[in-house]
Enzyme design. Structure first.
Site, PDB file in Angstrom:
ATOM      1  CD  GLU A   1      -1.954  -2.243   1.531  1.00 53.59           C
ATOM      2  OE1 GLU A   1      -0.660  -2.820   1.842  1.00 53.59           O
ATOM      3  OE2 GLU A   1      -2.619  -3.274   1.389  1.00 53.59           O
TER       4      GLU A   1
ATOM      5  CG  HIS B   1     -10.744  -6.001   6.667  1.00 49.46           C
ATOM      6  ND1 HIS B   1      -9.962  -6.901   7.542  1.00 49.46           N
ATOM      7  CD2 HIS B   1     -10.102  -6.306   5.154  1.00 49.46           C
ATOM      8  CE1 HIS B   1      -8.907  -7.345   6.903  1.00 49.46           C
ATOM      9  NE2 HIS B   1      -8.786  -6.934   5.398  1.00 49.46           N
TER      10      HIS B   1
END
Lengths: 333, 318
Positions: free
Chosen positions: A60, A129
């Site tokens: 990321e 998440h």
């Protein structure tokens, strides 16, 4: 107007902007071959090729940094992070690099970068998440922060984001991806929604509800329920929190005298407190009741639906809070 | 055989290395006189790396730099007056005084920016290389970073992507042995950092970073490969910073005699000793550079600070 799923609207915006400008490219985990974890990039690999729809390694920070470098050298990258929670993995590149390069270069360098990611709970995805982290980046000067609530907004705001010369953090709501909305204009390459301009979702006179992202959808439903009870709710969807359309909120609160702010982020140190205090000097003498807010409880989000759902504001809790505010004492008619 | 080209290069190298040396000495003076706000990380002793590496680039190429970036910027032709003004926090600086020593950017020279975050510039350099590939330009990006940045996570992420996609970037590790006070040999098992290239399937080698011709030659080969679409190379340049981590750091963590040993390998003296340039040529270069530096210092010192309104501009652009 057409009816599209939210994720289809995202895809359509990307497709149109990629067709329009060959310097626009998409990069992220699983955006290519399978068209995105939430299917927002379907067909783009086939249409634009591997370099412009790039399946990335699970890196990321690396891909956001790559986006920054490409942005300052002539591209308009759209980086997809699979979940907003992964934002923190890339935080240096977002907050120390993307947000500050224009400033630290004295305005020499622009960073036309979009970072898209889904936020929010509701899928039993647990604490890593499910987060709503828009307040984290809204706190950092130099980033624009966008929260579309409908398919039409997703399309119009994403097209604006891609053409913006500043870094834009674009938060989609994962529970909206497969929801259909009838607010997408017929295909028009130049359809865009400006940043810093709120949408009046419902018109009303008793209570103003400012609701972001999916909360605007839930608040709209709550308003419909309450209308049957004779409570008139004005719902405002800010659409972007940086920049924030304070004028629209102030105008509405001057009319209703009551303000509820609903945002899926944790209430503590979140954007509801910011919105309230930012407009307070303008509305202090118009208020007939304290400003109220609803947000996700201050705990990590639990896995089990039995534990998770009650922590996130929904249509019922929003309606209950509005009733309380509209009829002091909490009594319903 | 001394070719004209070699002589021409030697003159260029000497001029640029001496320019960096003198610039950094003056930065140190400004600091000691209390005229430089904050800190600066001096490039003294490492001049051959930036000089040799940047000489291998075209004007349209890019470089990514670090917190110890003055040398890279000068080697890339950045304006000395605007650099020094920025270091002193003045309005005429590259960033109007909003960036300072660690954040000088000059995109007109292909300088993607110095960077205050160790390793932070590496993925940005890879992004510039991605941009070159996507836009089908033939530009190459040199990514400078230190030994310690090679232990940051983004080092791995960035080199991996560049290697996977044959991006036109050259990774130049300036191994000056220390990350602030920590000896790289105490925090890595394999001290030859270029060996990491093997893990990414790209060429890697270690060179004498105080030999400006060697740096120029090896970076040149790597740049050629990159420009031909053959992907990245990792070059470790062994060098040494003569000063502490930043101005004002006495460097007590260094071993006895170490600084003297490295000063004996001074890249500028070394070039003089190769006798490619005559003493009168080197002294003429020094005189001209001394004048440039004096002029840049005077310009920076006399320049005004920006008004407070400047603090509120450039947060966003149109």
């Amino acid at each position: 107007m057409r009816e599209l799923m939210y994720r289809e609207a995202v895809q359509e915006a990307l497709d149109e902007e990629m067709a329009r400008d060959e310097n626009v490219f998409v990069i992220g985990e699983d955006v290519g071959v399978i068209g995105g974890n939430f299917k927002c990039t379907t067909g783009l690999l086939e249409k634009y090729g591997d370099l412009r729809c790039k399946d990335s390694p699970i890196s990321e920070a690396g891909i956001v940094g790559l986006g920054v470098g490409a942005a300052i050298t002539g591209c308009r990258p759209v980086v997809e992070l699979m979940f907003a929670d992964f934002l923190m993995v890339a935080m240096d590149q977002i907050c120390n690099q993307a947000a500050k390069i224009t400033y630290m270069s004295g305005g020499q360098v622009k960073v036309p970068l979009v970072i898209r990611m889904p936020l929010g709970g509701g899928r039993s995805s647990a604490a890593q998440h499910s987060q709503s982290l828009h307040a984290w980046v809204a706190h950092c000067p130099g980033l624009k922060v966008v929260l579309p609530a409908t398919a039409g907004e997703a399309k119009g705001l994403l097209k604006t984001a891609i053409r913006d010369n500043n870094p834009v953090i674009f938060f989609e709501h994962k529970m909206l991806y497969t929801v259909k909305f009838g607010d997408v204009p017929d295909k028009d390459e130049d359809f865009r929604i400006p940043f810093g301009k709120a949408r009046q979702v419902t018109e009303g006179s008793d209570v103003t509800v400012v609701a972001t992202s999916i909360m605007a959808v839930k608040a709209e439903k709550a308003a419909a329920t309450l209308a049957k009870e004779g409570i008139s709710v004005e719902t405002i969807d800010p659409r972007t929190i940086v920049p924030l359309d304070t004028e629209a909120i102030i105008r509405s609160v001057k009319k209703t005298g009551r303000l509820l702010i609903v945002d899926e982020g944790h209430a503590s140190f979140g954007i509801s407190g910011e919105i309230a205090l930012r407009i307070l000097p303008e509305i202090f003498y118009d208020l007939e009741a304290p400003i109220e807010r609803l947000g996700t409880a201050d705990t990590p989000l639990p896995f089990s639906p039995a534990l998770e759902f009650p922590l996130i504001p929904d249509e019922k809790s929003i309606a209950a809070k509005i009733r309380e505010m509209a009829r002091p004492g909490g009594k319903t008619a | 055989m001394r070719t004209n080209r070699q002589k021409e290069l030697a003159g260029h190298f000497y001029r640029v290395m001496y320019r960096i040396r003198r610039f950094e000495e003056e930065v140190f003076e400004f600091y000691k006189r209390g005229l430089m706000p904050g800190l600066a990380h001096l490039y003294l002793g490492q001049e051959a790396v930036a000089t040799g590496a940047c000489a291998a680039l075209k004007a349209s190429d890019y470089i990514g730099s670090t917190h110890r970036g003055h040398g890279h910027l000068i080697a890339r032709g950045a304006d000395l007056r605007r650099m020094m003004a920025e270091i002193l926090g003045k309005a005429a600086g590259y960033s109007k005084g909003k960036g300072g020593s660690m954040h000088i950017m000059a995109l007109d020279r292909g300088i993607l920016g110095a960077n205050g975050i160790v390793g932070g510039g590496i993925p940005i350099a890879v992004g510039a290389a991605y941009s070159s590939k996507l836009r089908k330009t033939d530009t190459v990006t040199l990514s400078f970073f230190g030994d310690s940045a090679s232990n940051e996570g983004v080092f791995h992420e960035s080199v991996n992507m560049a290697a996977a996609w044959d991006l036109p970037v050259v990774f130049v590790i300036e191994n000056n042995l220390y990350g602030i006070s920590v000896d790289i040999r105490n925090v890595t098992r394999e001290h030859q950092l270029s060996k990491r290239a093997l893990a990414y399937g790209i060429p890697g080698s270690t060179i004498d970073g105080n030999d400006v011709f060697a740096v120029y030659r090896e970076v040149g080969k790597a740049v050629d490969l990159a420009r031909k679409g053959k992907g990245p190379t990792m070059l470790e340049c062994l060098t040494y910073r003569w000063q502490g981590h930043h101005v004002g750091d006495p460097g007590v963590y260094r071993q006895e005699g170490e600084v003297a040993e490295w000063k004996a390998r001074d890249p500028i003296a070394r070039l003089e000793n190769e006798k490619i340039l005559q003493p009168e040529e080197t002294s003429a270069i020094r005189a001209a550079v001394d004048e440039e530096i004096a002029e840049a210092c005077a310009f920076a010192e006399e320049s005004p600070y920006a008004g407070i309104e400047e603090a509120f501009t450039d947060v966003f652009v149109e």
